[in-house]
Design an enzyme around this catalytic site. Structure first.
Site, PDB file in Angstrom:
ATOM      1  N   HIS A  98       0.823  -1.198   0.000  1.00 43.99           N
ATOM      2  CA  HIS A  98       0.000   0.000   0.000  1.00 43.99           C
ATOM      3  C   HIS A  98       0.868   1.263   0.000  1.00 43.99           C
ATOM      4  CE1 HIS A  98      -3.839  -2.142   1.689  1.00 43.99           C
ATOM      5  NE2 HIS A  98      -3.339  -2.718   0.594  1.00 43.99           N
ATOM      6  N   GLU A 136       0.812   3.930   1.996  1.00 48.90           N
ATOM      7  CA  GLU A 136       1.334   4.269   3.321  1.00 48.90           C
ATOM      8  C   GLU A 136       2.475   3.337   3.713  1.00 48.90           C
ATOM      9  OE1 GLU A 136      -3.275   4.525   3.566  1.00 48.90           O
ATOM     10  OE2 GLU A 136      -1.743   3.382   2.500  1.00 48.90           O
ATOM     11  N   CYS A 170      -5.562   1.201   5.788  1.00 48.56           N
ATOM     12  CA  CYS A 170      -6.119  -0.098   6.155  1.00 48.56           C
ATOM     13  C   CYS A 170      -5.574  -0.508   7.520  1.00 48.56           C
ATOM     14  CB  CYS A 170      -5.764  -1.141   5.100  1.00 48.56           C
ATOM     15  SG  CYS A 170      -4.008  -1.595   5.098  1.00 48.56           S
ATOM     16  N   CYS A 217      -1.657  -1.033   7.528  1.00 48.98           N
ATOM     17  CA  CYS A 217      -0.931   0.241   7.478  1.00 48.98           C
ATOM     18  C   CYS A 217      -1.118   1.019   8.773  1.00 48.98           C
ATOM     19  CB  CYS A 217      -1.392   1.062   6.281  1.00 48.98           C
ATOM     20  SG  CYS A 217      -0.860   0.379   4.680  1.00 48.98           S
TER      21      CYS A 217
END
Length: 333
Positions: free
Chosen positions: A261, A263, A289, A292
């Protein structure tokens, strides 16, 4: 900055445009579009020909057609001066840009006539009666697609009176430039960093969703990341992640997704380069999420700013709140 110039014949629009060109403004004239069209047709480039041709094009293509031709060429990173705006629809075209200002150059009728005679262009009127007839022709018309200069003049944001020495008019234009520069909108820090995150998201190769994050400390970006497959692995859009390429429903088989992801990549990049994230702020185009979120907390990030809502948002927000991480959602710019 886009400055539009409107005004009657001999008012000094050309001199104002030259002043701006000398100061780095790129120049366009709606009359140039007409001259180009006249040359294509093999017509004489005379004032009455251009007026008739402009009216014809507005009738066929719409009253803002000349402005549309110029508008399509504008680069958002450059300053422009647009001369010879003579119809309200042309003004409306350029008002699609919030950095557009229409300036009316004004001068007394007799003075304008004397300027035309001194200018001595081949097709300028020489007699007062011809000058008045031309003024009336260009000012207004019962046909809405014809030139409607009076209506365009009425839409001006600012007026510059050019009834004295040229140097005086130049000083007035300079003052207007300073005022416009001071009033120009400047993005706040949230908009600034979020827009950079959006640009970073364009680098994502994920076939399902493009997300990116920037990490900021003391108003300075220290790391960026966008979603995609790990370093050295085939890009997602080239088949690197079977789960994404299956285009399954959101949330399905997340444990099989090979993409990191945005992040996550921003945090890992900081670690890769030995940069501490303690006390930093993370700007992300989507809320983080759960995975993260745990990385954000453990990295010591103090604030998360996001725009879009990622599915399964509630647990992430609950964890961030429990860990003392400030969370803010901001509106799309």
């Amino acid at each position: 900055m886009i400055i539009g110039l409107t005004g009657k014949n001999g008012s000094g629009k050309g001199e104002a445009a030259n002043f701006l060109k000398d100061r780095g403004f790129h120049y366009y004239s709606l009359s140039d579009a007409l001259r180009d069209e006249a040359k294509k047709r093999g017509q004489e480039v005379a004032r009455d020909v251009l007026v008739a041709l402009g009216n014809e094009l507005r009738e066929k293509e719409g009253p803002g057609c000349l402005a549309e031709r110029i508008f399509a060429r504008l680069d958002p990173e450059k300053h422009y001066v647009i001369d010879s705006i003579r119809h309200p629809s042309e003004v409306r075209v350029f008002r699609r840009r919030n950095d557009f200002t229409l300036i009316r150059i004004q001068a007394p009728e007799k003075l304008r006539f004397e300027r035309l005679k001194q200018r001595g262009r081949e097709h300028d009127p020489r007699a007062w009666e011809d000058f008045r007839a031309l003024e009336a022709q260009e000012a207004k018309s019962a046909n809405k697609t014809d030139q409607q200069l009076d209506q365009a003049l009425a839409l001006a944001d600012l007026q510059i009176d050019n009834n004295g020495p040229l140097k005086e008019m130049h000083e007035k234009v300079r003052q207007v430039l300073l005022e416009l520069a001071q009033k120009a909108p400047r993005p706040g820090w949230d908009e600034y960093f979020m827009n950079i995150a959006k640009v970073a998201a364009m680098r994502s190769s994920c076939v399902k969703r493009k997300i990116a994050a920037v990490i900021v400390k003391d108003k300075r970006i220290i790391s960026t990341g966008y979603n995609g497959t790990p370093r050295g692995i085939t890009n997602c859009r080239d088949g690197g992640c079977p789960r994404c390429n299956a285009i399954d429903a959101s949330g399905k088989d997340l444990g099989e997704c090979l993409c990191s992801h945005g992040e996550e990549n921003a945090i890992v990049q900081a670690a890769y380069h030995g940069v501490s994230l303690k006390g930093a702020a993370l700007y992300t185009t989507f809320s983080p999420c759960l995975m993260c979120t745990k990385m954000i907390i453990n990295a010591g990030i103090a604030e998360v700013v996001y725009q879009g809502n990622y599915p399964f948002l509630e647990l992430s927000l609950k964890l961030l709140d429990q860990a003392g991480v400030t969370v803010r959602k901001i509106a799309s710019s």
